[in-house]
Design an enzyme around this catalytic site. Structure first.
Site, PDB file in Angstrom:
ATOM      1  N   TYR A  97     -13.942   9.608  74.830  1.00  0.00           N
ATOM      2  CA  TYR A  97     -13.835   8.201  74.412  1.00  0.00           C
ATOM      3  C   TYR A  97     -12.386   7.772  74.619  1.00  0.00           C
ATOM      4  O   TYR A  97     -11.459   8.525  74.311  1.00  0.00           O
ATOM      5  CB  TYR A  97     -14.200   8.061  72.928  1.00  0.00           C
ATOM      6  CG  TYR A  97     -13.891   6.676  72.384  1.00  0.00           C
ATOM      7  CD1 TYR A  97     -14.855   5.668  72.400  1.00  0.00           C
ATOM      8  CD2 TYR A  97     -12.615   6.370  71.883  1.00  0.00           C
ATOM      9  CE1 TYR A  97     -14.559   4.399  71.929  1.00  0.00           C
ATOM     10  CE2 TYR A  97     -12.323   5.099  71.413  1.00  0.00           C
ATOM     11  CZ  TYR A  97     -13.299   4.126  71.440  1.00  0.00           C
ATOM     12  OH  TYR A  97     -13.005   2.866  70.986  1.00  0.00           O
ATOM     13  N   GLU A 119     -12.292  -0.781  76.305  1.00  0.00           N
ATOM     14  CA  GLU A 119     -12.920   0.391  75.686  1.00  0.00           C
ATOM     15  C   GLU A 119     -13.796   1.084  76.714  1.00  0.00           C
ATOM     16  O   GLU A 119     -14.709   0.476  77.267  1.00  0.00           O
ATOM     17  CB  GLU A 119     -13.775  -0.024  74.477  1.00  0.00           C
ATOM     18  CG  GLU A 119     -14.354   1.164  73.734  1.00  0.00           C
ATOM     19  CD  GLU A 119     -15.229   0.752  72.556  1.00  0.00           C
ATOM     20  OE1 GLU A 119     -16.185  -0.023  72.745  1.00  0.00           O
ATOM     21  OE2 GLU A 119     -14.946   1.203  71.434  1.00  0.00           O
TER      22      GLU A 119
END
Ligand code: GDP
Ligand code: MN
Length: 397
Positions: free
Chosen positions: A118, A206
């Site tokens: 992530y 993101e």
């Protein structure tokens, strides 16, 4: 302004960030053509069909599917295009899918050497600095990771004067447990990602997941990108990427009228001039036991036409049970605003079914109160803040 995954990936690629490649399609036939073209360009045999909507968790909702041949590409595109995609991040009604991204399959079958990470770049408002947030736990809901295993989330704060320093990029790669070629690739990836964030006036990038392939390439498989609205005047090419179908229709309409409107969940509609006063008014409504239905700053010119436009916007929200107008007459005179409110009310006839509380303060406030009180309409006037709050409370009972 939020962007689609495919648009975010375009921006990333333009800054040299490696991305899972793909082409956009709006019909099953276009999807097949896109898949053929992609096979020519990348050699990929399998394709992933990905719904393009402004919401995450598409995989969980059935909006991301693997196709092993062109027939499956067509079938899956047929299924996904036009569907109402419900994910953990959409409302119960879901979001209509208008287009799919046909992407190369980057997870090779039976491959245990891949890992998902992530990574996001965003502004840490508390520190007044940009930061990179990253984790070994990719492909999962990051809020859940933050709650259950917060020690698996790392951050790197960026000094605005120095920018991302090489040792920081290396620390990211190290903390993700990489070595050798993958380590070097990750350093390059983070460096390019941060540059993309900074130079595109973004407020969020993101990437979940960032993929390490079995041959040690690091690439963005997903992209959630927000560009700062206040920078769009100098980012025309990004401004053109706006997809209003994904946005709140009332907000889109208000924007076109030059009204600063944000839709909220409550029951008291607000019409205010000035953003600071609008915030204070929302507090006032809460103190009176109500919940604001919206934030609305009508700006400096609160004339009859503008007041009417604002009324119409507020009334589109079916939850509105009362409207509080709180205007400070500095440059604009209160009596003119009062006349504007009365005129707008008369013009709109039966469409206003909810009580209206008007607080006008400033130049000619007394005359304004008289105009409201003598209008014979279901409009309550107030001069003091407290008085306005009490009246909101009374009409909500
Ligand atoms: P999200 O569910 O909206 O976050 O959409 P993502 O783009 O993150 O895709 C969801 C999941 O689909 C990813 O976490 C991957 O596990 C999977 N996925 C994405 N691309 C591929 C691919 O090329 N091949 C395979 N097999 N799975 C993929
Ligand atoms: Mn994702």
């Amino acid at each position: 302004m939020n962007l689609h995954e495919y648009q975010g990936k375009e921006i990333l690629a333009s800054f040299g960030v490696r991305v899972q490649r793909g082409h956009i399609a709006t019909t099953p036939k276009e999807a097949v053509d896109a898949a053929k073209q992609l096979t020519e360009e990348t050699g990929t045999g399998w394709h992933v069909i990905k719904a393009q909507v402004h919401a995450g968790g598409r995989g969980k909702g059935g909006g991301v599917k693997l196709a092993k041949n062109l027939k499956e590409v067509e079938e899956i595109a047929e299924q996904i295009i036009g569907m109402n995609l419900i994910t953990p991040q959409t409302s119960a009604a879901g979001k209509k899918v208008h287009q799919v991204l046909v992407a190369e399959d980057v997870y090779y079958p039976g491959d245990s050497e891949t890992s998902e990470f992530y990574m996001s770049v965003l502004l840490n408002r508390g520190a007044g600095r940009n930061m990179i947030m990253y984790s070994t736990e990719g492909g999962m809901d990051i809020e859940e990771v933050a709650e259950k295993t917060p020690h698996l989330i790392f951050t790197e704060e960026i000094d605005p004067a120095a920018g991302l320093l090489p040792f920081q990029a290396r620390r990211v790669a190290f903390n993700l447990g990489l070595s050798g070629v993958a380590y070097k690739e990750m350093v390059r990836f983070v460096t390019a990602l941060y540059k993309a964030y900074e130079q595109s006036d973004a407020s969020l990038f993101e990437i979940n997941p960032v993929l390490k392939t079995s041959d040690d390439k690091i690439m963005a498989v997903d992209a959630k990108v927000s560009i700062d609205d206040n920078a769009l005047f100098r980012r025309k090419n990004y401004a053109e990427m706006r997809d209003v179908r994904e946005e709140n229709p009332i907000e889109v309409e208000a924007k076109a009228l030059g009204l600063n409107y944000v839709d909220l969940d409550g029951n008291v509609g607000c019409m205010v001039n000035g953003a600071g006063l609008a915030m204070a008014t929302m507090d006032l409504i809460k103190m009176a036991g109500g919940e604001p239905a919206n934030f609305l700053d009508v700006g400096g010119t609160a004339d009859a036409k503008r007041v009417e436009e604002a009324f119409r916007i507020i009334l589109k929200d079916p939850n509105v049970k009362a409207i509080l107008i709180n205007i400070f007459g500095g440059i604009v005179r209160c009596d003119r605003v009062a006349n504007g409110v009365v005129d707008a009310y008369r013009n709109m006839g039966d469409s206003i079914q909810v009580p209206i509380i008007v607080r006008l303060q400033g130049t000619n406030a007394e005359e304004a109160k008289e105009i409201i009180d003598n209008s014979g309409l279901a409009v309550h006037s107030a001069v003091q803040f407290k008085e306005a709050a009490d009246k909101v409370e009374a009409v909500l009972k």
